[in-house]
Design a protein around this motif. Structure first.
Motif, PDB file in Angstrom:
ATOM      1  N   LYS A 124       1.004  -1.094   0.187  1.00 57.37           N
ATOM      2  CA  LYS A 124      -0.570   0.349  -0.227  1.00 57.37           C
ATOM      3  C   LYS A 124       1.102   1.512  -0.119  1.00 57.37           C
ATOM      4  N   ARG A 125       1.980   1.441   0.834  1.00 58.15           N
ATOM      5  CA  ARG A 125       2.755   2.264   0.808  1.00 58.15           C
ATOM      6  C   ARG A 125       3.403   2.796  -0.243  1.00 58.15           C
ATOM      7  N   ALA A 126       4.202   1.646  -0.970  1.00 58.66           N
ATOM      8  CA  ALA A 126       4.986   1.915  -2.479  1.00 58.66           C
ATOM      9  C   ALA A 126       4.134   2.163  -3.520  1.00 58.66           C
ATOM     10  N   LEU A 127       2.585   1.693  -3.601  1.00 58.28           N
ATOM     11  CA  LEU A 127       1.444   2.187  -5.072  1.00 58.28           C
ATOM     12  C   LEU A 127       0.891   2.780  -3.841  1.00 58.28           C
ATOM     13  N   GLN A 128       0.600   3.549  -3.188  1.00 60.03           N
ATOM     14  CA  GLN A 128      -0.187   4.763  -3.117  1.00 60.03           C
ATOM     15  C   GLN A 128       0.525   6.354  -2.636  1.00 60.03           C
ATOM     16  N   GLN A 129       2.011   5.991  -2.854  1.00 59.58           N
ATOM     17  CA  GLN A 129       2.772   7.183  -2.916  1.00 59.58           C
ATOM     18  C   GLN A 129       2.911   7.274  -4.725  1.00 59.58           C
ATOM     19  N   SER A 130       2.808   6.619  -5.377  1.00 59.61           N
ATOM     20  CA  SER A 130       2.888   6.519  -7.016  1.00 59.61           C
ATOM     21  C   SER A 130       1.734   7.164  -7.208  1.00 59.61           C
ATOM     22  N   TYR A 131       0.880   6.454  -6.362  1.00 54.04           N
ATOM     23  CA  TYR A 131      -0.934   7.397  -7.722  1.00 54.04           C
ATOM     24  C   TYR A 131      -0.742   9.172  -6.661  1.00 54.04           C
ATOM     25  N   ARG A 132      -0.674   8.967  -5.478  1.00 59.90           N
ATOM     26  CA  ARG A 132      -0.232  10.585  -4.602  1.00 59.90           C
ATOM     27  C   ARG A 132       0.383  11.384  -5.818  1.00 59.90           C
ATOM     28  N   GLN A 133       1.387  11.158  -6.341  1.00 59.76           N
ATOM     29  CA  GLN A 133       2.726  11.648  -8.027  1.00 59.76           C
ATOM     30  C   GLN A 133       1.559  11.671  -8.361  1.00 59.76           C
ATOM     31  N   ASP A 143       6.660  -3.978 -11.379  1.00 58.89           N
ATOM     32  CA  ASP A 143       5.528  -4.114 -12.722  1.00 58.89           C
ATOM     33  C   ASP A 143       4.300  -3.670 -11.920  1.00 58.89           C
ATOM     34  N   GLN A 144       4.166  -3.651 -10.663  1.00 55.85           N
ATOM     35  CA  GLN A 144       2.129  -3.208 -10.477  1.00 55.85           C
ATOM     36  C   GLN A 144       2.455  -1.823 -10.669  1.00 55.85           C
ATOM     37  N   THR A 145       2.864  -1.365  -9.876  1.00 60.26           N
ATOM     38  CA  THR A 145       3.407  -0.054 -10.085  1.00 60.26           C
ATOM     39  C   THR A 145       3.124   0.786 -11.738  1.00 60.26           C
ATOM     40  N   ALA A 146       4.174   0.281 -12.253  1.00 62.36           N
ATOM     41  CA  ALA A 146       4.469   0.737 -13.827  1.00 62.36           C
ATOM     42  C   ALA A 146       1.906  -0.162 -14.626  1.00 62.36           C
ATOM     43  N   LYS A 147       1.779  -1.091 -14.445  1.00 62.57           N
ATOM     44  CA  LYS A 147       0.442  -1.428 -14.234  1.00 62.57           C
ATOM     45  C   LYS A 147      -0.610  -0.618 -13.910  1.00 62.57           C
ATOM     46  N   LEU A 148      -0.491   0.215 -12.340  1.00 62.15           N
ATOM     47  CA  LEU A 148      -1.099   1.129 -12.138  1.00 62.15           C
ATOM     48  C   LEU A 148      -1.361   2.594 -12.650  1.00 62.15           C
ATOM     49  N   ASN A 149      -0.171   3.085 -12.796  1.00 60.86           N
ATOM     50  CA  ASN A 149       0.473   4.163 -13.814  1.00 60.86           C
ATOM     51  C   ASN A 149      -0.034   4.092 -15.132  1.00 60.86           C
ATOM     52  N   SER A 150      -0.254   2.980 -15.584  1.00 60.82           N
ATOM     53  CA  SER A 150      -0.449   3.644 -17.317  1.00 60.82           C
ATOM     54  C   SER A 150      -2.034   3.277 -17.296  1.00 60.82           C
ATOM     55  N   ASN A 151      -2.844   2.470 -16.222  1.00 55.89           N
ATOM     56  CA  ASN A 151      -4.461   2.080 -16.025  1.00 55.89           C
ATOM     57  C   ASN A 151      -4.964   3.757 -15.550  1.00 55.89           C
ATOM     58  N   LEU A 152      -4.303   4.325 -14.816  1.00 53.77           N
ATOM     59  CA  LEU A 152      -4.665   5.974 -14.028  1.00 53.77           C
ATOM     60  C   LEU A 152      -4.533   6.292 -15.689  1.00 53.77           C
ATOM     61  N   ASN A 153      -3.620   6.431 -16.501  1.00 53.89           N
ATOM     62  CA  ASN A 153      -3.357   7.042 -17.601  1.00 53.89           C
ATOM     63  C   ASN A 153      -4.631   7.094 -18.575  1.00 53.89           C
ATOM     64  N   TYR A 154      -5.090   5.313 -18.732  1.00 55.74           N
ATOM     65  CA  TYR A 154      -5.750   5.178 -19.390  1.00 55.74           C
ATOM     66  C   TYR A 154      -7.156   5.775 -19.646  1.00 55.74           C
ATOM     67  N   LEU A 155      -7.651   5.129 -17.559  1.00 52.91           N
ATOM     68  CA  LEU A 155      -9.096   5.831 -17.681  1.00 52.91           C
ATOM     69  C   LEU A 155      -8.630   7.625 -16.967  1.00 52.91           C
ATOM     70  N   THR A 156      -8.233   8.491 -17.145  1.00 51.33           N
ATOM     71  CA  THR A 156      -7.875   9.344 -17.319  1.00 51.33           C
ATOM     72  C   THR A 156      -8.119  10.393 -18.814  1.00 51.33           C
ATOM     73  N   ALA A 157      -7.382   9.360 -19.645  1.00 54.61           N
ATOM     74  CA  ALA A 157      -7.738   9.370 -21.471  1.00 54.61           C
ATOM     75  C   ALA A 157      -9.018   9.269 -22.134  1.00 54.61           C
ATOM     76  N   THR A 158      -9.429   8.432 -21.488  1.00 50.12           N
ATOM     77  CA  THR A 158     -10.929   7.562 -21.935  1.00 50.12           C
ATOM     78  C   THR A 158     -12.027   8.805 -21.876  1.00 50.12           C
ATOM     79  N   ASN A 159     -11.595   9.035 -20.161  1.00 50.17           N
ATOM     80  CA  ASN A 159     -12.460  10.096 -19.283  1.00 50.17           C
ATOM     81  C   ASN A 159     -12.557  11.327 -20.049  1.00 50.17           C
ATOM     82  N   ASN A 160     -11.882  11.145 -20.452  1.00 51.51           N
ATOM     83  CA  ASN A 160     -11.734  13.117 -21.183  1.00 51.51           C
ATOM     84  C   ASN A 160     -11.934  13.079 -22.128  1.00 51.51           C
TER      85      ASN A 160
END
Length: 268
Positions: free
Chosen positions: A55-64, A160-177
């Motif tokens: 959670k600490r690792a992924l939340q740090q990336s999420y916050r950025q 690897d999961q952090t890279a997947k999280l970032n990719s999916n956050l970008n995709y969700l942002t793009a498709t919703n906008n």
């Protein structure tokens, strides 16, 4: 309740015991397998500690990406738009966190059982006093190799999961906008990285987004293909590819534009 001995201590005691007495009974082997499994579980830590670390690792990336404004800057959209999207992005964070925990748990179980299997295979072949003491260190290193690799494997999973999280956050942002396409970037100059040949071949190519308004209305062709029809950014293990999302027709190459789009651009 007595403290569990460190795994390497238990393994040393087990090896010495089997060297001395050999495989003289099933009960002797079962006793050491039980002790080793208990010590191994203590070595890898609790599920709660594992989940907290992930959670600490992924939340740090999420916050950025989200609260730090990186997503807004990448996509050229206002910060309040990202804020409105945060429930969807939070669900992706939770989903990716759980996937990471499950995968690392699976790796831990597999590594412990593989270590015990190695030990059992070695133990059942022992006769009393069958080897000299100087051979014990490389032997113990070999027997414990799967479990000793766990910290490295955990780091790999988190990366690897952090890279997947970032990719999916970008995709969700793009498709919703209302993004209409994406340009593939394969990190071709990255050193010491095993690039996938098919991903390198995609570098610089533009893929239409299936639900993008431009493709839906017949303004653009598929280009190199539909993004949703291929393995996307970060889908395959340890993929570091990423994309630049495109929102406007004037960002699209001319050979992807239809006559309808060219006419629309002339009138703007």
């Amino acid at each position: 309740m007595p403290r569990t001995k460190p795994f390497q201590t238990v393994l040393s005691e087990a090896v010495v015991d089997l060297r001395r007495y050999g495989y003289d009974s099933k009960a002797r082997l079962q006793k050491w397998v039980r002790d080793l499994r208990r010590a191994a579980r203590g070595m890898v830590g609790s599920d709660a500690a594992l989940e907290a670390e992930i959670k600490r690792a992924l939340q740090q990336s999420y916050r950025q990406q989200v609260t730090g404004g990186l997503l807004a800057r990448k996509h050229g959209i206002p910060a309040y738009t990202i804020k409105k999207l945060s429930p969807t992005l939070q669900r992706e964070l939770s989903r990716r966190t759980q996937a990471s925990v499950d995968l690392i748990r699976l790796n831990r179980t597999k590594s412990i059982e593989e270590t015990l299997q190695r030990f059992s295979g070695w133990a059942t072949a022992q006769n009393p006093g069958s080897a000299a003491d100087e051979q014990l260190r490389p032997l113990k290193t070999s027997l414990s190799k799967p479990i000793r690799s766990l910290p490295f494997e955990k780091r790999r999973v988190i990366i690897d999961q952090t890279a997947k999280l970032n990719s999916n956050l970008n995709y969700l942002t793009a498709t919703n906008n209302k993004a209409i396409a994406v340009e593939w970037y394969a990190n071709p100059d990255r050193l010491n990285y095993n690039h996938r040949k098919e991903h390198l071949e995609r570098n610089g190519k533009i893929y239409a987004l299936t639900d993008g308004w431009a493709y839906q209305k017949g303004f653009i062709t598929k280009g190199a293909g539909l993004y949703e029809d291929i393995d996307g950014f970060g889908v395959l293990p340890f993929c570091s590819c990423r994309g630049r999302y495109l929102y406007h027709l004037d960002q699209i190459p001319d050979d992807m534009l239809t006559d309808k789009a060219r006419a629309a651009l002339k009138n703007t």
